[in-house]
Design a protein around this motif. Structure first.
Motif, PDB file in Angstrom:
ATOM      1  N   ARG A   1      -4.320 -11.787  -8.523  1.00  0.00           N
ATOM      2  CA  ARG A   1      -3.136 -11.361  -9.093  1.00  0.00           C
ATOM      3  C   ARG A   1      -3.068 -10.968 -10.758  1.00  0.00           C
ATOM      4  NH1 ARG A   1       2.237 -15.038  -8.581  1.00  0.00           N
ATOM      5  NH2 ARG A   1       1.105 -16.208 -10.197  1.00  0.00           N
ATOM      6  N   VAL A   2      -3.534 -11.771 -11.567  1.00  0.00           N
ATOM      7  CA  VAL A   2      -3.670 -11.241 -13.035  1.00  0.00           C
ATOM      8  C   VAL A   2      -4.165  -9.984 -13.322  1.00  0.00           C
ATOM      9  CG1 VAL A   2      -4.490 -12.086 -15.179  1.00  0.00           C
ATOM     10  CG2 VAL A   2      -3.431 -13.827 -13.518  1.00  0.00           C
ATOM     11  N   PHE A   3      -5.194  -9.619 -12.579  1.00  0.00           N
ATOM     12  CA  PHE A   3      -5.897  -8.577 -12.749  1.00  0.00           C
ATOM     13  C   PHE A   3      -5.935  -7.251 -12.130  1.00  0.00           C
ATOM     14  CE2 PHE A   3      -8.175 -12.054 -14.971  1.00  0.00           C
ATOM     15  CZ  PHE A   3      -8.210 -11.712 -16.042  1.00  0.00           C
ATOM     16  N   GLY A   4      -4.762  -7.415 -11.153  1.00  0.00           N
ATOM     17  CA  GLY A   4      -4.485  -6.208 -10.311  1.00  0.00           C
ATOM     18  C   GLY A   4      -5.120  -6.109  -8.901  1.00  0.00           C
ATOM     19  N   ALA A   5      -5.952  -6.954  -8.738  1.00  0.00           N
ATOM     20  CA  ALA A   5      -6.639  -6.922  -7.337  1.00  0.00           C
ATOM     21  C   ALA A   5      -5.773  -7.524  -6.194  1.00  0.00           C
ATOM     22  CB  ALA A   5      -8.106  -7.646  -7.559  1.00  0.00           C
ATOM     23  N   LYS A   6      -6.316  -7.419  -5.153  1.00  0.00           N
ATOM     24  CA  LYS A   6      -5.750  -8.071  -3.898  1.00  0.00           C
ATOM     25  C   LYS A   6      -6.610  -9.264  -3.393  1.00  0.00           C
ATOM     26  CE  LYS A   6      -4.296  -7.052   0.818  1.00  0.00           C
ATOM     27  NZ  LYS A   6      -4.317  -5.965   1.792  1.00  0.00           N
TER      28      LYS A   6
ATOM     29  N   ALA B   1      -6.885  -3.734 -14.316  1.00  0.00           N
ATOM     30  CA  ALA B   1      -8.343  -3.428 -14.495  1.00  0.00           C
ATOM     31  C   ALA B   1      -9.045  -3.464 -13.298  1.00  0.00           C
ATOM     32  CB  ALA B   1      -9.039  -4.582 -15.325  1.00  0.00           C
ATOM     33  N   LEU B   2      -8.561  -4.124 -12.169  1.00  0.00           N
ATOM     34  CA  LEU B   2      -9.286  -4.210 -10.876  1.00  0.00           C
ATOM     35  C   LEU B   2      -8.293  -3.791  -9.794  1.00  0.00           C
ATOM     36  CD1 LEU B   2     -10.880  -7.715 -11.082  1.00  0.00           C
ATOM     37  CD2 LEU B   2     -11.939  -5.551 -11.392  1.00  0.00           C
ATOM     38  N   ALA B   3      -7.448  -2.934 -10.094  1.00  0.00           N
ATOM     39  CA  ALA B   3      -6.549  -2.235  -9.021  1.00  0.00           C
ATOM     40  C   ALA B   3      -7.529  -1.456  -8.120  1.00  0.00           C
ATOM     41  CB  ALA B   3      -5.738  -1.026  -9.736  1.00  0.00           C
ATOM     42  N   GLY B   4      -7.145  -1.540  -6.783  1.00  0.00           N
ATOM     43  CA  GLY B   4      -7.860  -1.161  -5.664  1.00  0.00           C
ATOM     44  C   GLY B   4      -9.016  -2.016  -4.979  1.00  0.00           C
ATOM     45  N   ARG B   5      -9.377  -3.041  -5.903  1.00  0.00           N
ATOM     46  CA  ARG B   5     -10.339  -4.203  -5.329  1.00  0.00           C
ATOM     47  C   ARG B   5      -9.755  -5.338  -4.206  1.00  0.00           C
ATOM     48  NH1 ARG B   5     -14.892  -4.891  -9.231  1.00  0.00           N
ATOM     49  NH2 ARG B   5     -15.400  -6.765  -7.732  1.00  0.00           N
ATOM     50  N   THR B   6     -10.442  -5.964  -3.527  1.00  0.00           N
ATOM     51  CA  THR B   6      -9.919  -6.789  -2.709  1.00  0.00           C
ATOM     52  C   THR B   6     -11.107  -7.642  -2.596  1.00  0.00           C
ATOM     53  OG1 THR B   6      -8.550  -5.336  -1.382  1.00  0.00           O
ATOM     54  CG2 THR B   6      -9.009  -7.302  -0.508  1.00  0.00           C
ATOM     55  N   TYR B   7     -10.530  -9.019  -3.113  1.00  0.00           N
ATOM     56  CA  TYR B   7     -11.632 -10.098  -2.915  1.00  0.00           C
ATOM     57  C   TYR B   7     -11.182 -11.006  -1.713  1.00  0.00           C
ATOM     58  CZ  TYR B   7     -12.901  -9.340  -7.790  1.00  0.00           C
ATOM     59  OH  TYR B   7     -13.278  -8.666  -8.808  1.00  0.00           O
ATOM     60  N   VAL B   8     -12.205 -11.302  -1.071  1.00  0.00           N
ATOM     61  CA  VAL B   8     -11.800 -12.037   0.154  1.00  0.00           C
ATOM     62  C   VAL B   8     -12.578 -13.736   0.234  1.00  0.00           C
ATOM     63  CG1 VAL B   8     -13.683 -11.024   1.635  1.00  0.00           C
ATOM     64  CG2 VAL B   8     -11.729 -12.185   2.627  1.00  0.00           C
TER      65      VAL B   8
ATOM     66  N   ALA C   1      -5.082 -16.434  -7.931  1.00  0.00           N
ATOM     67  CA  ALA C   1      -4.378 -16.327  -9.169  1.00  0.00           C
ATOM     68  C   ALA C   1      -5.202 -15.185  -9.884  1.00  0.00           C
ATOM     69  CB  ALA C   1      -4.473 -17.655  -9.834  1.00  0.00           C
ATOM     70  N   GLY C   2      -6.741 -15.227  -9.747  1.00  0.00           N
ATOM     71  CA  GLY C   2      -7.311 -14.404 -10.594  1.00  0.00           C
ATOM     72  C   GLY C   2      -6.902 -12.825 -10.138  1.00  0.00           C
TER      73      GLY C   2
ATOM     74  N   LEU D   1      -2.638 -24.860 -11.830  1.00  0.00           N
ATOM     75  CA  LEU D   1      -2.991 -24.768 -10.489  1.00  0.00           C
ATOM     76  C   LEU D   1      -3.250 -26.086  -9.641  1.00  0.00           C
ATOM     77  CD1 LEU D   1      -5.187 -21.208 -10.477  1.00  0.00           C
ATOM     78  CD2 LEU D   1      -2.823 -21.733  -9.896  1.00  0.00           C
ATOM     79  N   GLY D   2      -3.428 -27.051 -10.343  1.00  0.00           N
ATOM     80  CA  GLY D   2      -3.519 -28.424  -9.406  1.00  0.00           C
ATOM     81  C   GLY D   2      -4.967 -28.947  -9.362  1.00  0.00           C
ATOM     82  N   SER D   3      -6.117 -27.986  -9.924  1.00  0.00           N
ATOM     83  CA  SER D   3      -7.235 -28.683  -9.687  1.00  0.00           C
ATOM     84  C   SER D   3      -8.441 -28.175 -10.639  1.00  0.00           C
ATOM     85  CB  SER D   3      -7.745 -28.585  -8.236  1.00  0.00           C
ATOM     86  OG  SER D   3      -8.416 -27.264  -8.137  1.00  0.00           O
ATOM     87  N   PHE D   4      -9.497 -28.541 -10.741  1.00  0.00           N
ATOM     88  CA  PHE D   4     -10.791 -27.924 -11.635  1.00  0.00           C
ATOM     89  C   PHE D   4     -11.022 -26.470 -10.959  1.00  0.00           C
ATOM     90  CE2 PHE D   4     -12.943 -29.163  -7.907  1.00  0.00           C
ATOM     91  CZ  PHE D   4     -14.135 -28.422  -7.904  1.00  0.00           C
ATOM     92  N   LYS D   5     -10.745 -25.981  -9.836  1.00  0.00           N
ATOM     93  CA  LYS D   5     -11.103 -25.006  -9.139  1.00  0.00           C
ATOM     94  C   LYS D   5     -10.334 -23.704  -9.949  1.00  0.00           C
ATOM     95  CE  LYS D   5     -13.238 -26.014  -5.200  1.00  0.00           C
ATOM     96  NZ  LYS D   5     -14.722 -25.591  -4.658  1.00  0.00           N
ATOM     97  N   ALA D   6      -9.570 -23.958 -10.819  1.00  0.00           N
ATOM     98  CA  ALA D   6      -9.059 -22.837 -11.760  1.00  0.00           C
ATOM     99  C   ALA D   6      -9.811 -22.333 -12.326  1.00  0.00           C
ATOM    100  CB  ALA D   6      -7.665 -23.473 -12.503  1.00  0.00           C
ATOM    101  N   LEU D   7     -10.854 -23.074 -12.945  1.00  0.00           N
ATOM    102  CA  LEU D   7     -12.070 -22.624 -13.549  1.00  0.00           C
ATOM    103  C   LEU D   7     -13.211 -21.596 -12.922  1.00  0.00           C
ATOM    104  CD1 LEU D   7     -12.662 -26.016 -15.622  1.00  0.00           C
ATOM    105  CD2 LEU D   7     -11.353 -23.828 -16.528  1.00  0.00           C
ATOM    106  N   GLY D   8     -13.008 -21.692 -11.588  1.00  0.00           N
ATOM    107  CA  GLY D   8     -13.999 -21.096 -11.110  1.00  0.00           C
ATOM    108  C   GLY D   8     -13.717 -19.622 -10.543  1.00  0.00           C
ATOM    109  N   ALA D   9     -13.147 -19.290  -9.446  1.00  0.00           N
ATOM    110  CA  ALA D   9     -13.088 -17.904  -9.141  1.00  0.00           C
ATOM    111  C   ALA D   9     -12.330 -17.140  -9.935  1.00  0.00           C
ATOM    112  CB  ALA D   9     -12.442 -18.047  -7.517  1.00  0.00           C
TER     113      ALA D   9
END
Length: 341
Positions: free
Chosen positions: A117-122, A94-101, A114-115, A67-75
């Protein structure tokens, strides 16, 4: 460069609102256990260079999890933690139906996308008018919805907060404020992976550590773990843009301060309001707070390119400060190259 010594070193800034704010986590084992299950996870290198008249060890985060930066470890870590907590057999849903903004001036939004997409959220990412369209395109390629709002990061953050409230979405900011601490505390815990790796990779304890800061998440997490592992030995210097000295100004005032200033080329560090979790930790752990000008941040980049360490004004701000300090050949300096060019 303006540099001040921290009068709160060792005791921390506990007055007023900070008494109710948690300090940074130092439990690196927690994110290491979870991220060990991620196929994209891998240790980033520690590069040694003889530069600026001293020995510099550079923790190179440009390739972190693709992902090009340390931020990959955060959100992404926060979202992975919430997915694991569901107990779902199929983590991809696991997180289908959840939206992170969120709002982002750069890499934090990529981590959210990225997070999710991997776990089924928006993911919905608000960006300011000043953010390049190329970055908006990268977010869309990661599956995020991108909304432009406001002239600067602060305005896009307010828009993201409003959207979370109006739509019942989960706000996932990399900053913290009264009443909003749980997710950013967990997010900063993810950054401990980077710091723990650096402790293992360093051949001996550094004499100095330079940590660039926007809201302060990277600096606060790393400083807390370095103090736990190395005690008082290294001198820890926090580096901010002159146009956004939120941490330095707060330390000088003895309370959280919202600053004002022009837009900085150090876009990922151009944050006028400090994260209170980071401020509480850094008021205890940092020795000095420095600010650098736009010209000082840019001046180091050609030299870093020649060393094979190409980055941006934001990613190399700590190294820019080292260049200005004149520490001498006896110093052993640790810096973090936090993003790719």
């Amino acid at each position: 460069m303006k540099i001040i010594e921290n009068p709160w070193r060792g005791q921390g800034l506990m007055d007023g609102v900070l008494a109710e704010i948690p300090g940074p986590s130092v439990d690196a084992a927690a994110p290491l256990r979870l991220l060990a299950q991620c196929p994209a996870h891998g240790e980033t290198p520690l590069e040694r260079r003889e530069a600026f008249g001293t020995t510099v060890f550079v923790k190179d985060e440009r390739g972190r999890m693709g992902l090009g930066s340390f931020k990959a470890l955060g959100a992404a870590y926060v979202i992975a933690h919430e997915a694991a907590a569901t107990g779902a057999d199929n983590l991809a849903r696991a997180l289908a139906g959840r939206t992170y903004v969120t709002a982002s001036a750069g890499n934090h939004g990529m981590s959210v996308a990225a997070g999710a997409r991997v776990f089924g959220a928006k993911a919905v990412v608000y960006i300011a008018e000043t953010v390049p369209e190329g970055f908006a395109g990268r977010l869309r390629d990661m599956g995020a919805d991108v909304v432009r709002a406001g002239a600067d990061y602060a305005a896009s953050m307010k828009a993201a907060e409003t959207a979370a409230s109006d739509n019942g979405w989960t706000l996932l900011s990399d900053s913290s404020w009264p009443g909003y601490v749980d997710l950013p505390w967990r997010l900063m815990e993810g950054y401990l992976v980077m710091a723990e790796e650096a402790v293992r990779q360093m051949p001996e304890v550094p004499t100095h550590v330079f940590l660039q800061a926007g809201v302060g998440g990277l600096a606060g997490a790393c400083a807390a773990l370095f103090r736990q592992r190395w005690g008082a030995a290294p001198r820890i210097v926090v580096v901010e843009p002159e146009a956004a000295p939120a941490l330095q100004a707060s330390i000088e005032a003895g309370r959280p301060v919202v600053t004002e200033g022009p837009v900085s080329a150090m876009g990922r560090l151009d944050c006028k309001d400090p994260s209170l979790i980071a401020l509480r930790g850094l008021s205890r752990d940092a020795d000095d707070f420095a600010t650098i000008t736009e010209e000082e941040a840019a001046a180091v980049l050609p030299e870093l390119t020649l060393m094979g360490l190409e980055s941006t004004e934001s990613g190399a701000a700590g190294l820019a400060a080292v260049r200005l300090m004149g520490l001498g050949p006896e110093a052993r300096v640790l810096c973090i190259l936090s993003e790719q060019a």
